[in-house]
Structures are given as C-alpha cells and as structure tokens.
Write a protein that holds these residues in place. Structure first.
Motif, PDB file in Angstrom:
ATOM      1  N   UNK A  17     -11.083  16.570  26.722  1.00 41.63           N
ATOM      2  CA  UNK A  17     -12.101  17.104  27.622  1.00 41.63           C
ATOM      3  C   UNK A  17     -12.715  15.984  28.460  1.00 41.63           C
ATOM      4  N   UNK A  18     -11.844  15.300  29.161  1.00 39.99           N
ATOM      5  CA  UNK A  18     -12.285  14.218  30.037  1.00 39.99           C
ATOM      6  C   UNK A  18     -11.541  14.281  31.349  1.00 39.99           C
ATOM      7  N   UNK A  19     -12.198  13.940  32.437  1.00 44.76           N
ATOM      8  CA  UNK A  19     -11.576  13.978  33.761  1.00 44.76           C
ATOM      9  C   UNK A  19     -11.467  12.593  34.366  1.00 44.76           C
ATOM     10  N   UNK A  20     -12.094  11.583  33.745  1.00 46.81           N
ATOM     11  CA  UNK A  20     -12.052  10.224  34.271  1.00 46.81           C
ATOM     12  C   UNK A  20     -10.989   9.401  33.535  1.00 46.81           C
ATOM     13  N   UNK A  21     -10.316   8.494  34.237  1.00 45.17           N
ATOM     14  CA  UNK A  21      -9.278   7.669  33.598  1.00 45.17           C
ATOM     15  C   UNK A  21      -9.868   6.760  32.531  1.00 45.17           C
ATOM     16  N   UNK A  46      -8.749   9.511  15.392  1.00 48.54           N
ATOM     17  CA  UNK A  46     -10.057   9.881  15.926  1.00 48.54           C
ATOM     18  C   UNK A  46      -9.944  10.329  17.379  1.00 48.54           C
ATOM     19  N   UNK A  47      -9.271  11.420  17.598  1.00 47.68           N
ATOM     20  CA  UNK A  47      -9.161  11.993  18.931  1.00 47.68           C
ATOM     21  C   UNK A  47     -10.186  13.112  19.060  1.00 47.68           C
ATOM     22  N   UNK A  48     -11.011  12.983  20.071  1.00 46.13           N
ATOM     23  CA  UNK A  48     -12.102  13.933  20.255  1.00 46.13           C
ATOM     24  C   UNK A  48     -11.592  15.302  20.712  1.00 46.13           C
ATOM     25  N   UNK A  49     -12.288  16.334  20.275  1.00 42.30           N
ATOM     26  CA  UNK A  49     -12.080  17.693  20.791  1.00 42.30           C
ATOM     27  C   UNK A  49     -10.737  18.314  20.441  1.00 42.30           C
ATOM     28  N   UNK A  50     -10.208  18.005  19.259  1.00 43.29           N
ATOM     29  CA  UNK A  50      -8.950  18.629  18.849  1.00 43.29           C
ATOM     30  C   UNK A  50      -9.131  20.125  18.603  1.00 43.29           C
TER      31      UNK A  50
END
Length: 218
Positions: A44-48, A204-208
């Motif tokens: 859930x990220x849009x920035x590199x 630790x990957x966010x938003x799985x």
C-alpha cells in the motif's frame, strides 16, 4: 549511480502530490498486491522505495518500455485483457494439462478443487500486471499521478466484471501465470500469504492482509 537516483527521485517528488492515500486508492493497489509482495515492495505504497533506475532498466528489458507512449500502449493491452483472452480456448474443453494446473493451485492455496475449477478465466493475470506496471511506470516518469490512478481504477472495474472475490482473483492470476509458462512454485507461497492474510513472522512486509481489509467489489 547515487547522483542519478537522487536526481530521478527529486523529479518524482516534484510531480507527486504527497497526499496520504485514500482508502479507495489502497483498495486499488490491492489488485497489484501479489506482484508487489513478491518483489518485496510495500503493497500500500505509491512512492518508490529503492533505486528508480532499476525499474527503468526492468521496464526496458522485460516490457520494452522506454517512454510514455510505449507505457500507455502496453497498459492498454493489459486492460484489454489481450494475453488472457488468448488463453480462453484452454478453458473451453477439459485437458490433462489444465486439470494438473488446477490441482496444483488448489493444493498450493489450500482450496478445494471445485472452487479452483469454477474459475474459467485468467483475467487477473493481465489485471494484476496492469496495476503493478502502472506504478512502476509512474516511478519511471512515464505516467502522471492521475494517469496512474486512472489505470488502476479501470483495472479494478474490469476485475469486477470478470470475477467476484479475491479468492477467484488469486486463482485466475495463477492460472494465467502458469499457462504463460512460469513455474507455480515460484509464486504459490506468496499468493497463499496474500490470500490468507498471514505472512511468516520473519518476513516483515507490511499490509499482507489486504484482501481481508479491502472489498473486491466496490
């Protein structure tokens, strides 16, 4: 290399609104979640988050995309479901190959075979790639922010006409990827973690848990 990446990142930031993501934008990103998660990116990220030049090189080598026109042409093809439409005849008649793929997917995802067999389209193979590719093209400067969200919105609307929930979306993606010729084992763990919302403690990957947080149909 660092100077080049800093310059590319500065160019991106100059054209990025910096606004917090809305819940709807997060839902749209969920349609690319399998590939984002597979690549170790924030879902859930849009920035590199890493070297933009790596993505520019990847777009050129894997997609033959080097500019805005090529990016839009490729994305339009994905939204038109060009590749997955070519697979439709495979679903029209039973075969040992298809049956084997379905059984492997059912086993890998922990689903019953009947629920896998009722998915008769590989539409999600194109849709998931369209969403992920749109973000990467945005990072490379080939799409504007508004164009990027426009592609993702169109992708979600197409998915809504072809599928009914995240489970068949996941199956559809795996059908397309496997029929395309990729090894199922390469991605089956990732897709199961996304589908169940349960990733390993060491990763630790966010938003799985995106599929439990956001509705498939809006």
């Amino acid at each position: 290399m660092k100077k080049r990446n800093d310059k590319q990142l500065a160019a991106f930031n100059a054209n990025h609104s910096g606004q917090p993501l809305t819940e709807e934008q997060k839902r749209l990103l969920a349609f690319g979640g399998i590939l984002f998660y597979y690549r170790g990116e924030k879902i859930l990220g849009i920035k590199p988050e890493s070297n933009i030049n790596e993505y520019i090189g990847g777009l050129q080598q894997q997609w033959e995309i080097t500019n805005s026109a090529e990016a839009k042409d490729t994305l339009n093809g994905l939204l038109a479901l060009q590749r997955s439409t070519e697979f439709e005849p495979i679903f029209l008649q039973p075969s040992k190959e298809l049956s084997g793929i379905q059984k492997d997917i059912a086993k890998g995802l922990g689903l019953d075979l009947a629920s896998v067999a009722q998915v008769k389209s590989a539409y999600a193979w194109d849709i998931c790639r369209a969403v992920s590719l749109a973000k990467w093209c945005y990072w490379a400067g080939y799409l504007t922010e508004n164009e990027t969200w426009g592609v993702m919105k169109a992708a979600s609307e197409i998915a809504a006409t072809k599928g009914k929930n995240w489970s068949d979306y996941t199956v559809s993606f795996l059908l397309g990827r496997t029929i395309q010729g990729f090894d199922l084992e390469d991605l089956i763990i990732t897709t199961k973690q996304i589908l169940t919302g349960k990733g390993p403690a060491l990763r630790k990957i966010e938003d799985v848990d995106i599929y439990t947080r956001f509705a498939f149909l809006n």
